[in-house]
Design an enzyme around this catalytic site. Sequence first.
Site, PDB file in Angstrom:
ATOM      1  N   GLU A 291       0.833  -1.211   0.000  1.00  0.00           N
ATOM      2  CA  GLU A 291       0.000   0.000   0.000  1.00  0.00           C
ATOM      3  C   GLU A 291       0.862   1.253   0.000  1.00  0.00           C
ATOM      4  O   GLU A 291       0.546   2.242  -0.658  1.00  0.00           O
ATOM      5  CB  GLU A 291      -0.905   0.034   1.233  1.00  0.00           C
ATOM      6  CG  GLU A 291      -1.993  -1.005   1.233  1.00  0.00           C
ATOM      7  CD  GLU A 291      -2.841  -0.901   2.474  1.00  0.00           C
ATOM      8  OE1 GLU A 291      -3.908  -0.269   2.380  1.00  0.00           O
ATOM      9  OE2 GLU A 291      -2.436  -1.430   3.525  1.00  0.00           O
TER      10      GLU A 291
ATOM     11  N   GLU B  49      -6.476   6.946  10.843  1.00  0.00           N
ATOM     12  CA  GLU B  49      -6.708   7.680  12.076  1.00  0.00           C
ATOM     13  C   GLU B  49      -5.580   8.680  12.334  1.00  0.00           C
ATOM     14  O   GLU B  49      -5.814   9.818  12.758  1.00  0.00           O
ATOM     15  CB  GLU B  49      -6.815   6.714  13.270  1.00  0.00           C
ATOM     16  CG  GLU B  49      -8.015   5.794  13.219  1.00  0.00           C
ATOM     17  CD  GLU B  49      -7.802   4.495  12.446  1.00  0.00           C
ATOM     18  OE1 GLU B  49      -8.614   3.574  12.640  1.00  0.00           O
ATOM     19  OE2 GLU B  49      -6.861   4.390  11.632  1.00  0.00           O
TER      20      GLU B  49
ATOM     21  N   LYS C   3     -10.513   5.499   2.071  1.00  0.00           N
ATOM     22  CA  LYS C   3      -9.556   4.823   1.190  1.00  0.00           C
ATOM     23  C   LYS C   3     -10.373   3.994   0.202  1.00  0.00           C
ATOM     24  O   LYS C   3     -11.112   3.090   0.587  1.00  0.00           O
ATOM     25  CB  LYS C   3      -8.631   3.904   1.986  1.00  0.00           C
ATOM     26  CG  LYS C   3      -7.642   3.146   1.110  1.00  0.00           C
ATOM     27  CD  LYS C   3      -6.911   2.055   1.868  1.00  0.00           C
ATOM     28  CE  LYS C   3      -5.949   2.643   2.857  1.00  0.00           C
ATOM     29  NZ  LYS C   3      -5.083   1.589   3.451  1.00  0.00           N
TER      30      LYS C   3
END
Length: 122
Positions: free
Chosen positions: A25, A76, A102
Amino acid sequence: MQITDSYIYLENVSFYAYHGVGKQERKVGNTFYITLRLKTDFSKACLSDDVAETVSYADVHNVLAEEMTIPSNLLEHVCNRIAERLFNDFPAIAELSIKLSKKNPPMGADLDAACVEMHCKR
């Protein structure tokens, strides 16, 4: 007329960024969306027609863009950084809500997005 509450919104602001727990990612990246609600008193701007009497959403966008370039493991954490930066850079913001999404997260589920949302007061 008395304005009792006033908000500035930026809805579904799109960024390509490198946030995520997995190495892939952070290497490949993904599309993220931010929806932001800022509580601020812009009653003076209503009368003056002067951007100096409000919070410039263009300046807010610049903060979002800068913060989104800093990779983080967790959404977060990104939201918290953005909230702290907005409160620091724009004293006129009394409260904010931020939703960070996302798109199509790599978790083997059929969903549009994974999201976090937080509400903060100064």
